[in-house]
Design a protein around this motif. Structure first.
Motif, mmCIF file in Angstrom:
data_model
loop_
_atom_site.group_PDB
_atom_site.id
_atom_site.type_symbol
_atom_site.label_atom_id
_atom_site.label_comp_id
_atom_site.label_asym_id
_atom_site.label_seq_id
_atom_site.Cartn_x
_atom_site.Cartn_y
_atom_site.Cartn_z
ATOM 1 N N ARG A 31 -5.550 -8.355 4.028
ATOM 2 C CA ARG A 31 -5.862 -7.369 2.997
ATOM 3 C C ARG A 31 -6.986 -7.891 2.103
ATOM 4 N N ALA A 32 -6.982 -9.183 1.812
ATOM 5 C CA ALA A 32 -8.049 -9.785 1.003
ATOM 6 C C ALA A 32 -9.392 -9.715 1.734
ATOM 7 N N LEU A 33 -9.369 -9.801 3.059
ATOM 8 C CA LEU A 33 -10.594 -9.789 3.850
ATOM 9 C C LEU A 33 -11.196 -8.397 3.988
ATOM 10 N N GLY A 34 -10.343 -7.370 3.942
ATOM 11 C CA GLY A 34 -10.805 -6.012 4.217
ATOM 12 C C GLY A 34 -10.860 -5.147 2.979
ATOM 13 N N GLY A 35 -10.472 -3.881 3.148
ATOM 14 C CA GLY A 35 -10.467 -2.940 2.036
ATOM 15 C C GLY A 35 -11.783 -2.202 1.899
ATOM 16 N N ALA A 36 -11.986 -1.613 0.731
ATOM 17 C CA ALA A 36 -13.172 -0.784 0.475
ATOM 18 C C ALA A 36 -14.469 -1.603 0.517
ATOM 19 N N GLU A 37 -14.423 -2.807 -0.007
ATOM 20 C CA GLU A 37 -15.586 -3.701 0.015
ATOM 21 C C GLU A 37 -15.185 -4.984 0.744
ATOM 22 N N ASP A 76 -3.388 -4.111 7.555
ATOM 23 C CA ASP A 76 -3.675 -4.750 6.267
ATOM 24 C C ASP A 76 -5.175 -4.771 5.981
ATOM 25 N N TYR A 77 -5.976 -5.090 6.974
ATOM 26 C CA TYR A 77 -7.429 -5.175 6.793
ATOM 27 C C TYR A 77 -7.989 -3.842 6.292
ATOM 28 N N TYR A 78 -7.492 -2.750 6.861
ATOM 29 C CA TYR A 78 -7.981 -1.425 6.453
ATOM 30 C C TYR A 78 -7.210 -0.851 5.276
ATOM 31 N N GLY A 79 -6.258 -1.612 4.731
ATOM 32 C CA GLY A 79 -5.531 -1.189 3.536
ATOM 33 C C GLY A 79 -4.595 -0.027 3.770
ATOM 34 N N VAL A 80 -4.026 0.050 4.970
ATOM 35 C CA VAL A 80 -3.147 1.150 5.338
ATOM 36 C C VAL A 80 -1.748 0.586 5.577
ATOM 37 N N GLU A 81 -0.736 1.315 5.146
ATOM 38 C CA GLU A 81 0.642 0.908 5.398
ATOM 39 C C GLU A 81 0.922 0.986 6.901
#
Length: 158
Positions: A79-85, A142-147
């Protein structure tokens, strides 16, 4: 007590306080260690005993990567590696998810470094301990911030 909790407790005692010369020294030795050198550390065997882990290769893989982490936080590494930015590009993340054998530890080490050496140590430890397809799938969500959805077998049984 879960494996992740045991790993977090061990990490906090042995590696977490980088103001301590003993923690800095052990972390440095583990970061530079080959598999056999990592297994030559008493603290590593304390963790193995707590986890009832007798697989030396898996144990060395686990502790050498835990030594890279400097700060525990709530966010899982993916999750720290991915997300919006994202800190890690999609292409590099995809390569990480395909990495196997000798290339996997280096790819994970680079991922930890990209996340500023901060992540959820309990989750990372459990993931490293049981690294496989299920963990990789969860990392993708987690990388894409999706459950992550329930597994297919859980959906069928409902």
């Amino acid at each position: 007590m879960s494996d992740g909790s045991i790993i977090l407790g061990w990490w906090a005692r042995e590696l977490g306080d980088r103001r301590s010369a003993a923690a800095r020294g052990l972390a440095a030795r583990l970061r530079r260690a080959g598999p056999v050198d990592a297994l030559a550390e008493r603290a590593v065997h304390d963790l193995a005993r707590s986890l009832n882990l007798r697989d030396g290769e898996r144990l060395a893989f686990l502790v050498r990567l835990l030594a890279e982490v400097r700060e525990h936080e709530a966010r899982p590494l993916a999750r720290a590696l991915g997300g919006a930015e994202p800190l890690m590009s999609e292409l590099r993340f995809q390569r990480l998810m395909r990495a196997e054998g000798d290339e996997l530890p280096g790819a994970l080490r680079r991922a930890i470094t990209l996340a500023d050496r901060r992540c959820n140590v309990a989750r990372l430890g459990g993931d490293l301990l049981y690294w496989g397809e299920e963990v990789r799938r969860r990392w993708c969500f987690d990388y894409y911030g999706v459950e992550a959805p329930q597994t297919v077998s859980e959906e069928i049984s409902e």
